[in-house]
Enzyme design. Structure first.
Site, short mmCIF file in Angstrom:
data_model
loop_
_atom_site.label_atom_id
_atom_site.label_comp_id
_atom_site.label_asym_id
_atom_site.label_seq_id
_atom_site.Cartn_x
_atom_site.Cartn_y
_atom_site.Cartn_z
N PRO A 99 3.99 31.29 42.27
CA PRO A 99 4.06 32.57 43.00
C PRO A 99 3.35 32.46 44.35
O PRO A 99 2.30 31.82 44.44
CB PRO A 99 3.34 33.56 42.07
CG PRO A 99 2.82 32.80 40.91
CD PRO A 99 3.25 31.38 41.01
N ALA A 100 3.97 33.06 45.39
CA ALA A 100 3.43 32.91 46.76
C ALA A 100 2.39 33.98 47.06
O ALA A 100 2.48 35.11 46.57
CB ALA A 100 4.57 33.01 47.77
N GLY A 103 -3.07 33.10 45.82
CA GLY A 103 -4.24 32.23 45.64
C GLY A 103 -4.00 31.01 44.77
O GLY A 103 -4.95 30.36 44.35
N LEU A 104 -2.73 30.70 44.49
CA LEU A 104 -2.47 29.53 43.65
C LEU A 104 -2.02 28.31 44.46
O LEU A 104 -1.55 27.31 43.91
CB LEU A 104 -1.43 29.87 42.56
CG LEU A 104 -1.85 30.99 41.61
CD1 LEU A 104 -0.78 31.24 40.54
CD2 LEU A 104 -3.18 30.69 40.93
N GLY A 105 -2.19 28.40 45.77
CA GLY A 105 -1.97 27.23 46.62
C GLY A 105 -0.51 26.92 46.91
O GLY A 105 -0.17 25.77 47.18
N ALA A 109 0.68 23.39 48.39
CA ALA A 109 1.54 22.53 47.57
C ALA A 109 2.85 22.24 48.31
O ALA A 109 3.38 21.14 48.25
CB ALA A 109 1.81 23.18 46.23
N ASP A 149 -7.55 23.11 49.17
CA ASP A 149 -6.32 23.35 48.39
C ASP A 149 -5.39 22.15 48.50
O ASP A 149 -4.83 21.68 47.51
CB ASP A 149 -5.56 24.57 48.95
CG ASP A 149 -6.27 25.89 48.68
OD1 ASP A 149 -7.44 25.85 48.30
OD2 ASP A 149 -5.64 26.93 48.86
O1 PMV Z 1 -5.17 30.46 50.20
P1 PMV Z 1 -6.00 30.64 48.96
O2 PMV Z 1 -5.97 32.00 48.40
O3 PMV Z 1 -5.72 29.56 47.97
O4 PMV Z 1 -7.56 30.46 49.37
C1 PMV Z 1 -8.02 29.43 50.17
C2 PMV Z 1 -9.45 29.16 49.92
C3 PMV Z 1 -10.43 29.53 51.05
O5 PMV Z 1 -11.67 28.91 50.72
C4 PMV Z 1 -10.62 31.03 51.11
C5 PMV Z 1 -9.98 29.03 52.43
C6 PMV Z 1 -10.02 27.51 52.59
O6 PMV Z 1 -9.46 27.05 53.60
O7 PMV Z 1 -10.63 26.80 51.77
#
Ligand code: PMV
Length: 315
Positions: A99-100, A103-105, A109, A149
């Protein structure tokens, strides 16, 4: 001939946001993938067909003019065509189970799978080379990306990440992770910009929180080594409090975390916050109870992806 690459989604177990300011983060790749197929075509365009839409641009299109949704992939494609002096164009297809915007990258990816797939048409890159190319692509959209990520999606498994590099933690954890989706889509760059404002306006408070988070992560590394699920879970709850203090949680996420407080070992938001997902740490003994507590939300139990990016050529 097509070059096919796939890369896993990820969750941040500890350290989001603080990683942007030089901390450590611990991430875990999970069993949902994005797959990118690319092939060389006789044209002077780059075509992308994806679940988010389609685009065709000239090979020389300035990358900052490209729709942000496709920019990083176009950048990676243009860079590879140029580097290998190709006179051809590219056709790229992207299919995702991730899912976009929660927060699951998914975008990291996508960059990793695109880098693996497109580079694979011309050469054989190591995982580190795929990561370098993917991160360059990702930074065309999100300049301040820490790279955590992207590293997790490239290497798979559980990793310790600093901006100096990635260490694969060779662990066989007893815990399982439940991911629950608030369905509130967030913008990572907006939340990161807000944390920057917090850091600038409350520099002393932010410095203390960075120190506390660093100390917490050292304790987590020890608990991971000892495979102590209860302790790891408790530290997730502490990490959630740090994230609340920098203002990246919200009422929905707080309530979701609160709802599993007495049944799981611990829970926190994962990723940028402001929406997206929470993770709850469980084992067989409290898995069902935690799923029940989260029954109002879309949730799933994840397995760790130990493979990371994979690439192959097909006819
Ligand atoms: O994009 P997300 O929701 O997977 O979050 C990224 C993680 C942060 O630490 C907030 C930003 C980063 O660049 O590490």
């Amino acid at each position: 001939m097509k070059s096919v690459a796939s890369a896993p989604a990820k969750v941040i177990l500890f350290g989001e946001h603080f990683i942007v300011y030089g901390g450590k983060a611990i991430l875990c790749a999970i069993d949902k993938r994005i797959t990118v197929e690319s092939e060389i075509v006789n044209s002077d365009t780059i075509q992308i067909d994806s679940d988010l839409g389609s685009i065709t641009v000239s090979k020389s299109e300035p990358v900052d003019k490209v729709d942000a949704k496709f920019r990083s992939v176009i950048f990676i494609a243009q860079k590879m065509l140029k580097q290998f002096n190709s006179k051809s164009g590219l056709k790229i297809s992207i299919r995702s189970e991730i899912p976009a915007g929660v927060g699951l990258g998914s975008s990291s990816a996508c960059c990793v799978a695109s880098a693996g797939s497109i580079a694979g048409l011309f050469t054989r890159y190591s995982k580190q080379e795929i990561l370098n190319l993917a991160l360059e692509g990702e930074r065309t959209v999100f300049e301040r990306a820490s790279g955590a990520d992207t590293a997790s999606c490239t290497f798979g498994g559980i990793v310790e990440y600093t901006k100096q590099g990635t260490k694969n933690l060779d662990l066989s954890p007893k815990f399982q992770l439940i991911i629950a989706n608030s369905k509130i889509v967030h913008s990572t760059s907006d939340v990161v910009a807000r944390v920057k404002q917090f850091k600038e306006s409350k520099s002393d408070e932010f410095a203390i929180l960075c120190d506390n988070e660093s100390a917490l992560i050292e304790e987590v590394l020890d608990a991971l080594e000892k495979n102590n699920s209860k302790e790891i879970g408790e530290k997730m709850t502490v990490n959630q409090a740090h994230l609340q203090k920098i203002g990246v949680s919200n009422k929905t996420l707080d309530l979701m975390v609160q709802s599993v407080k007495d049944v799981s070992y611990g829970a926190k938001l994962t990723g940028a916050g402001d929406g997206g997902c929470i993770i709850a740490l469980v084992d067989e003994s409290n898995l069902k109870g935690t799923l029940n507590a989260l029954s109002e939300h879309e949730c799933f139990v994840t397995k760790i992806d130990t493979v990371g990016v994979e690439q192959k050529l097909v006819n």
